[in-house]
Design a protein around this motif. Sequence first.
Motif, PDB file in Angstrom:
ATOM      1  N   ILE A   1      -3.174  -3.900  -2.123  1.00 34.85           N
ATOM      2  CA  ILE A   1      -1.939  -4.668  -2.346  1.00 34.85           C
ATOM      3  C   ILE A   1      -0.738  -3.724  -2.314  1.00 34.85           C
ATOM      4  O   ILE A   1       0.252  -3.961  -1.630  1.00 34.85           O
TER       5      ILE A   1
ATOM      6  N   ASP B   1     -10.566 -11.618   1.912  1.00 36.63           N
ATOM      7  CA  ASP B   1     -11.096 -12.513   0.882  1.00 36.63           C
ATOM      8  C   ASP B   1     -12.603 -12.560   0.965  1.00 36.63           C
ATOM      9  O   ASP B   1     -13.173 -12.751   2.031  1.00 36.63           O
TER      10      ASP B   1
ATOM     11  N   LEU C   1      -7.923  -6.306   1.238  1.00 35.08           N
ATOM     12  CA  LEU C   1      -7.361  -7.621   0.937  1.00 35.08           C
ATOM     13  C   LEU C   1      -8.185  -8.771   1.489  1.00 35.08           C
ATOM     14  O   LEU C   1      -7.878  -9.926   1.248  1.00 35.08           O
TER      15      LEU C   1
ATOM     16  N   LYS D   1      -8.059   0.975   3.463  1.00 37.16           N
ATOM     17  CA  LYS D   1      -7.341   0.203   4.485  1.00 37.16           C
ATOM     18  C   LYS D   1      -6.940  -1.130   3.873  1.00 37.16           C
ATOM     19  O   LYS D   1      -7.792  -1.868   3.384  1.00 37.16           O
ATOM     20  N   PRO D   2      -5.650  -1.436   3.892  1.00 39.81           N
ATOM     21  CA  PRO D   2      -5.207  -2.668   3.240  1.00 39.81           C
ATOM     22  C   PRO D   2      -5.917  -3.923   3.756  1.00 39.81           C
ATOM     23  O   PRO D   2      -6.260  -4.793   2.973  1.00 39.81           O
ATOM     24  N   ILE D   3      -6.165  -4.004   5.092  1.00 37.87           N
ATOM     25  CA  ILE D   3      -6.805  -5.239   5.582  1.00 37.87           C
ATOM     26  C   ILE D   3      -8.181  -5.427   4.970  1.00 37.87           C
ATOM     27  O   ILE D   3      -8.558  -6.530   4.609  1.00 37.87           O
TER      28      ILE D   3
ATOM     29  N   ARG E   1      -8.766  -3.204  -4.291  1.00 38.99           N
ATOM     30  CA  ARG E   1      -7.908  -4.328  -3.955  1.00 38.99           C
ATOM     31  C   ARG E   1      -6.460  -4.060  -4.383  1.00 38.99           C
ATOM     32  O   ARG E   1      -5.534  -4.270  -3.613  1.00 38.99           O
ATOM     33  N   GLU E   2      -6.344  -3.538  -5.613  1.00 37.42           N
ATOM     34  CA  GLU E   2      -4.992  -3.253  -6.118  1.00 37.42           C
ATOM     35  C   GLU E   2      -4.306  -2.217  -5.216  1.00 37.42           C
ATOM     36  O   GLU E   2      -3.134  -2.363  -4.882  1.00 37.42           O
TER      37      GLU E   2
END
Lengths: 418, 237
Positions: A315, A417, A415, A410-412, A311-312
């Motif tokens: 981000i 939720d 991130l 992959k950021p999506i 997650r970090e």
Amino acid sequence: MFDVDVWQEIFSTIKKNKLRTFLTGFSVAWGIFMLMILLGSGNGLQNGVKEEFSSNSINIMWMWTGDTSIPFEGMKEGRTIKFNNGDYSYLKEKGENIENVSSRYYLPGTIIYTYKNEYGSFETSSCHPSLLGMEKVNIVSGRFINDLDLNDFRKVIVIGDNIKKALFKEEDPIGKYVKLNNVPFKVIGLTFDKDRHSERTAYIPVSTAQRIFNGADRVHTFAVTTKMVSTAEEAEAITDKVREGLAARHKFDPKDKKAMGSFNMLAQYIRTMKIFQAIKIFVWIIGIGTLIAGIVGVSNIMLILVKERTREIGIRKALGASPASVITLVLLESVLITTVAGYAGLLLGVGIMEGINYGLEQALATGGGEGIFFRNPTVDFTTAITSMIILVVSGALAGYLPARKAANVKPIEALRDE
Amino acid sequence: MIQIENLHKSYVMGHNSLHVLKGLELGIEEGEFVSIMGSSGSGKSTLLNILGILDDYDKGTYYLGGKLIQGLNETKAAMTRNKMIGFIFQSFNLISFKNAMENVALPLYYQKVSRKRRNQIALEYLDRLGLKDWAHHLPSELSGGQKQRVAIARALISQPQIILADEPTGALDSTTSFEVMEILKEINDQGKTVIIVTHEHDIAAMTKKIIRLKDGVIEEVIKNGELQLFKDRVRTE
């Protein structure tokens, strides 16, 4: 790469996971620690055995005679074979691969040494001047026997430190006369040997010994140095050649070990060193194996770390972190942990070996440690540096897979939720 | 500011292909305050990801600030995101072991701004959002509203052309939600384009334009003047 910010980032994650970082580092430190201990011990053992060999030249060979045990050219067994000065000339002039020769005549009976009111019995070694380079004779004052002494049958003697202490006490013995069975010999040299191989031995010219102690041209043993060769087989071949030559002169079977005995140090030395080479390879294999276990551990932990930090990382990527910067972050952390931990293990391992070395040297200096086949059990500088390079490279290797995994986050997805 | 034409996007899941965006057309001018609404599966998250260059699209064109965003490699995409877009997320997405100031300064770190300078700028932004006293606190020591304000400061610090907010009030109570919306409105008043994705009608009603998505295309656009009407309709629904 040496950006202060990058390091601050890395230190903040390490600080957050102290226990995990410690455990990870420990496996690497343990690996390098074991490697150092094993290498040090291997070196210690090898040095200890080398030390044993070093009391003489490693290419020395001794020969002695006895009674024949194999019938030869119609002659029965049981004949006594005796070396003589002719054999010396033969070895000196025609001996193949022979460099130096020294013959020895055993003085008959017990020889009593007398100086003023002091007397004692010591070992007398009659020899040629060339013995100086062959057996370990350490002249601390005066000189050793030379060719003139030999040719002129001079009554000169080189004495060991123990003899000097027994007869001369605090006096300087050089130039004084010591009596051997009432025959005065002029002291020309003093030897000292901290390992006490020859402290109770005196040396006199072999020619003088033969003349004064009724030896005629009789020789009991030869000490020779052979050409340096690199295999035990070649060394044995030299022995065989010398045996053949002497057997022909004295008419006995060259294979008759009873008629003439011989010991070739070089062959023995080469075989022993081969064993140590094998031990060294074995030690490296075990050490590297332990290290690999440590590295796999680091890699494993870094993988978990990347997973936890997905997650970090997501981000960071959303905010503009390039894949390269993410790779740098993971890779540097891995290299940092392995290098620091490995260095600690290295220091500890080398430190312990140096400590043992110190203890050993103390023991040897105070006269203890006799018969310990263990000397200078330390790791040399090159080996330590090599290990350090292995560490950094392995740290990079350990970090590579996790870093690639991190770069592929992959950021999506990171991130999303949950 | 944003010009999207005939945008298609499908996700391949095993043997099935899910066609999410089906020829979407969208134009957003500079300085607009837009909310994107739609039920789940309408494609609003996918659209937001494409707008934020977090995801690629299959067909069509997407111009951001006059620049065609297409087939960028990861490094280029990261750079573009960093310079042009400020993100605000539902769950704040602050880095837990960095304090508020360091979190705000992070986008500038990736612009290679020196530590001293970026922390100073971060403090200015925190001050603007009334959080100066909390600059050295970790996210875990902040309330939800404070966290979101830190996130807003972080979105603003790189002076992006648009702010993308994904359910910015989703994790907040209604009072704090209105505070956050008030801040976003102020930002918009200063001339920044703000786009929020939300499913809450009253939050959407605070923006100046609502785009309703359905089945991968725009179903309806409600403009400023019609908002009162929209509100009434929501109430009766």
